[in-house]
Design an enzyme around this catalytic site. Structure first.
Site, PDB file in Angstrom:
ATOM      1  CG  ASP A   1      -1.942  -1.091   1.194  1.00 34.21           C
ATOM      2  OD1 ASP A   1      -2.335  -1.487   0.090  1.00 34.21           O
ATOM      3  OD2 ASP A   1      -2.370  -1.540   2.273  1.00 34.21           O
TER       4      ASP A   1
ATOM      5  CG  ASP B   1      -6.265  -1.917  -1.836  1.00 36.22           C
ATOM      6  OD1 ASP B   1      -6.266  -3.122  -2.155  1.00 36.22           O
ATOM      7  OD2 ASP B   1      -5.519  -1.441  -0.960  1.00 36.22           O
TER       8      ASP B   1
END
Length: 79
Positions: free
Chosen positions: A47, A61
């Site tokens: 991330d 995502d």
């Protein structure tokens, strides 16, 4: 992976003119494959988008979220 298989099997029932469903499926599939690649290559999902006021996330995502919302909208619209 199982969910992708189910969605791809259901795709055969969708009319070709239903672009929203096909785009939603493409976004979900692409995001899932991106996260799967991270899991296989790095043993964790990377991330990297951190805006300090929102949880940290990545492009995959975002694709999954937008694609799922688009699929839900397309299915709701056609009920």
């Amino acid at each position: 992976v199982a969910l992708l298989g189910i969605l791809l099997a259901l795709r055969a029932r969708w009319p070709a003119s239903d672009r929203a469903s096909h785009l939603g499926l493409s976004l979900v599939a692409g995001g899932a494959m991106g996260n799967l690649y991270d899991r296989l290559a790095y043993a964790a999902v990377v991330d990297f988008l951190d805006f300090r006021v929102w949880p940290v996330f990545n492009v995959a995502d975002s694709c999954i979220t937008v694609g799922a919302c688009l699929l839900a909208w397309a299915l709701w619209r056609d009920r």
